[in-house]
Design an enzyme around this catalytic site. Structure first.
Site, mmCIF file in Angstrom:
data_model
loop_
_atom_site.group_PDB
_atom_site.id
_atom_site.type_symbol
_atom_site.label_atom_id
_atom_site.label_comp_id
_atom_site.label_asym_id
_atom_site.label_seq_id
_atom_site.Cartn_x
_atom_site.Cartn_y
_atom_site.Cartn_z
ATOM 1 C CB CYS A 37 94.935 13.090 71.483
ATOM 2 S SG CYS A 37 93.245 13.204 70.509
ATOM 3 C CG HIS A 78 95.693 27.846 57.974
ATOM 4 N ND1 HIS A 78 94.565 28.591 58.586
ATOM 5 C CD2 HIS A 78 95.852 26.803 57.437
ATOM 6 C CE1 HIS A 78 94.119 28.018 57.175
ATOM 7 N NE2 HIS A 78 94.177 27.633 57.145
ATOM 8 C CD GLU A 125 89.079 18.386 69.777
ATOM 9 O OE1 GLU A 125 90.064 18.711 70.799
ATOM 10 O OE2 GLU A 125 89.186 17.060 69.694
#
Length: 141
Positions: A37, A78, A125
């Site tokens: 990550c 976005h 997530e």
């Protein structure tokens, strides 16, 4: 969106509103402890928000569903979460994203005369991982 069943929050309000929404965003966690990550990667986040209240507004809403979607979707869709000012000095983990979504929604709810409360925010997530954020009573003050 696939119908999801989420943990419910106990409350004594007469009305409970739930809104599901999603947005696509990227983030990275700049710490060796984060493993993979650390690199920039993206998710399609699925969010569920629970609003409670005893009084409706003049047209019969706790709050319009569209307002809730606009609060979250317009802000994060976005985008790179790390670029948002609220994550300037902290990593944009799913836990902190859920807390920030709660703060943003509750700020709007605080301006409404019918005084609704954001009782819970769930941020998924991945298909197998999600976070539940529930504010403490003193967080509403």
């Amino acid at each position: 969106m696939m119908q999801q069943f989420y943990p419910s929050v106990t409350h004594s309000y007469r009305f409970e509103l739930n809104k599901d929404m999603n947005f696509s965003a990227a983030h990275f966690i700049p710490s060796e402890e984060a493993g993979k990550c650390q690199a920039v990667h993206g998710h399609t986040y699925h969010v569920n928000v629970t609003i409670g209240g005893n009084e409706l507004d003049s047209i019969g809403f706790l709050i319009d569903f569209k307002i809730l979607k606009d609060i979250v979707h317009k802000k994060y869709d976005h985008s790179v979460l790390n670029d948002h000012p609220e994550f300037q000095n902290k990593f944009p983990t799913t836990e902190l994203l859920a807390e920030q979504i709660w703060k943003t929604i509750q700020e709007v709810l605080n301006t409404r005369s019918n005084e609704p409360k954001c009782l819970q925010v769930i941020v998924r997530e991945t298909p197998t991982s999600y976070v539940v954020y529930r504010p403490r009573q003193e967080d509403f003050s």
